[in-house]
Scaffold this motif. Sequence first.
Motif, PDB file in Angstrom:
ATOM      1  N   PRO A   1      34.368  14.093  36.270  1.00 54.12           N
ATOM      2  CA  PRO A   1      32.905  13.527  36.198  1.00 54.12           C
ATOM      3  C   PRO A   1      32.304  14.020  34.879  1.00 54.12           C
ATOM      4  O   PRO A   1      32.610  15.144  34.430  1.00 54.12           O
ATOM      5  CB  PRO A   1      32.346  14.004  37.510  1.00 54.12           C
ATOM      6  N   VAL A   2      31.285  13.442  34.422  1.00 54.30           N
ATOM      7  CA  VAL A   2      30.505  13.718  33.229  1.00 54.30           C
ATOM      8  C   VAL A   2      29.137  14.177  33.763  1.00 54.30           C
ATOM      9  O   VAL A   2      28.735  13.155  34.602  1.00 54.30           O
ATOM     10  CB  VAL A   2      30.546  12.513  32.230  1.00 54.30           C
TER      11      VAL A   2
ATOM     12  N   THR B   1      28.261   8.075  33.532  1.00 55.84           N
ATOM     13  CA  THR B   1      27.471   8.447  34.614  1.00 55.84           C
ATOM     14  C   THR B   1      27.680   7.462  36.168  1.00 55.84           C
ATOM     15  O   THR B   1      27.460   8.091  36.998  1.00 55.84           O
ATOM     16  CB  THR B   1      25.912   8.733  34.202  1.00 55.84           C
ATOM     17  N   CYS B   2      28.076   6.300  35.816  1.00 60.63           N
ATOM     18  CA  CYS B   2      28.324   5.466  36.944  1.00 60.63           C
ATOM     19  C   CYS B   2      27.014   5.082  37.275  1.00 60.63           C
ATOM     20  O   CYS B   2      26.986   4.523  38.561  1.00 60.63           O
ATOM     21  CB  CYS B   2      29.184   6.231  37.937  1.00 60.63           C
TER      22      CYS B   2
ATOM     23  N   ILE C   1      23.634   8.338  41.983  1.00 63.74           N
ATOM     24  CA  ILE C   1      25.337   8.167  42.240  1.00 63.74           C
ATOM     25  C   ILE C   1      25.841   9.528  42.387  1.00 63.74           C
ATOM     26  O   ILE C   1      25.965  10.289  41.401  1.00 63.74           O
ATOM     27  CB  ILE C   1      25.870   7.139  41.924  1.00 63.74           C
ATOM     28  N   PHE C   2      26.559  10.121  43.601  1.00 61.57           N
ATOM     29  CA  PHE C   2      27.272  11.046  43.857  1.00 61.57           C
ATOM     30  C   PHE C   2      26.558  12.403  43.536  1.00 61.57           C
ATOM     31  O   PHE C   2      26.933  13.520  43.321  1.00 61.57           O
ATOM     32  CB  PHE C   2      28.686  11.058  43.084  1.00 61.57           C
ATOM     33  N   GLY C   3      25.092  12.366  43.175  1.00 59.74           N
ATOM     34  CA  GLY C   3      24.234  13.518  43.199  1.00 59.74           C
ATOM     35  C   GLY C   3      23.866  13.495  41.401  1.00 59.74           C
ATOM     36  O   GLY C   3      23.430  14.369  40.982  1.00 59.74           O
ATOM     37  N   GLN C   4      24.442  12.701  40.566  1.00 63.89           N
ATOM     38  CA  GLN C   4      24.076  12.501  39.239  1.00 63.89           C
ATOM     39  C   GLN C   4      22.537  11.606  39.022  1.00 63.89           C
ATOM     40  O   GLN C   4      22.982  10.395  39.292  1.00 63.89           O
ATOM     41  CB  GLN C   4      25.185  11.985  38.694  1.00 63.89           C
TER      42      GLN C   4
ATOM     43  N   TYR D   1      32.771  15.003  44.471  1.00 69.78           N
ATOM     44  CA  TYR D   1      33.539  15.339  43.194  1.00 69.78           C
ATOM     45  C   TYR D   1      34.573  13.972  42.907  1.00 69.78           C
ATOM     46  O   TYR D   1      35.697  13.828  43.712  1.00 69.78           O
ATOM     47  CB  TYR D   1      34.287  16.519  43.244  1.00 69.78           C
ATOM     48  N   ILE D   2      34.093  13.216  42.135  1.00 61.44           N
ATOM     49  CA  ILE D   2      34.796  11.996  41.953  1.00 61.44           C
ATOM     50  C   ILE D   2      35.639  11.958  40.708  1.00 61.44           C
ATOM     51  O   ILE D   2      35.260  12.260  39.682  1.00 61.44           O
ATOM     52  CB  ILE D   2      33.915  10.668  41.776  1.00 61.44           C
ATOM     53  N   ILE D   3      36.906  11.649  40.535  1.00 60.51           N
ATOM     54  CA  ILE D   3      37.898  11.587  39.544  1.00 60.51           C
ATOM     55  C   ILE D   3      38.508  10.065  39.412  1.00 60.51           C
ATOM     56  O   ILE D   3      38.008   9.261  40.552  1.00 60.51           O
ATOM     57  CB  ILE D   3      39.162  12.541  39.736  1.00 60.51           C
TER      58      ILE D   3
END
Length: 371
Positions: free
Chosen positions: A276-277, A111-112, A135-138, A289-291
């Motif tokens: 992303p998970v 999840t980072c 982070i990033f919306g998660q 959207y992070i890869i």
Amino acid sequence: MTNHTPLLDLKAQYREIREEIQKAVMGVLEGGRYILGPEVKSLEEEVAAYSGTRYGIGVANGTDALLLTLDAWGIGPGDEVITTPFTFFATAEVISKLGARPVFVDIDPETCNLDVSLLENHVSEKTKAVIPVHIFGQPANLDEVTAFAEKHGLRVLEDAAQAIGAEYKGRRIGSFGDAATYSFFPTKNLGGYGDGGMVVTDDAQLAETLKSLRVHGRSPHSKYHNALIGYNSRLDELQAAALRVKLQYLDRWNEARRERARVYNRLLEGLPVTTPVEAEDRKHIYHLYIIQTEERDGLMEHLKSRGIGTAAYYPVPLHLQEVYRDLGYREGDLPVAEEICRRSMALPLYPELDEATQMRVVEAVKQFFDS
């Protein structure tokens, strides 16, 4: 280079709502109230209701939202605040600005977000608060964070700068901690046409303190009597008016981001990248959207040469930033965050992005790995 695909296209969003925005802005200009007026008050009420909290307090930006909240809690020299090394610098900066010490905890590789299993290793008698970052919306693991905080008598400040509208176990983030902060920087999912931020909370005393702090510590009874040493951190009416228009579209835009993320997940399948998970009990709203890939820098160069916008989030974990050398962290101390900082990058994502463009982006990614 005929086709250019930006990382984010703010003009496309503006074109969709141009008339409503112009009407809202003209209303402010003609009304003659430009700072902390009726538009700000209405936005505060609407964002608080959206977040499931009693109070919203508009401030100048997302950084100030964090800073004023920690200050209102009396956090300062000799105190420690636990947070993540994998976030924008502001999260830790505000801790340091008040003379306290940021204590960095490594992150969950999927999840980072903060690895909650490590929190107990970093608490001390000096710890006063924990700042989970969605982070990033998660959303972060809020049940574990709040249970940890309750056990140790700590405050929880949700850094939701990237996550307005995200959900944890069916409930919108923002109401789990003692307070939560939003950023309305133009690139955010709910972004203004300049700077802006907000704190949401159920705590009436905190709300009153924040209202004082944002206008130089002013006493509620008189403009020229000061009860606290404060700040000049006010949200302006133009931003509030525009944000009130945009708030009505936020859920639709967030759903569009989720749909584009699903398209990327499908198109990128089988390529040597980690997508992303989204944790099972959460609703990720994909601010970015992070890869992840071992070939991050090369892939970014390749995409740039084809007119495709990308960015590295984040190239340096906070514990290894030059300014934090005196905290004594070394490379290898927080290995998951360090590894993800070496591998992670954003692909273009915004609500107006069409599938044909996404296919072009992924085709360019494939070409890179094929070569």
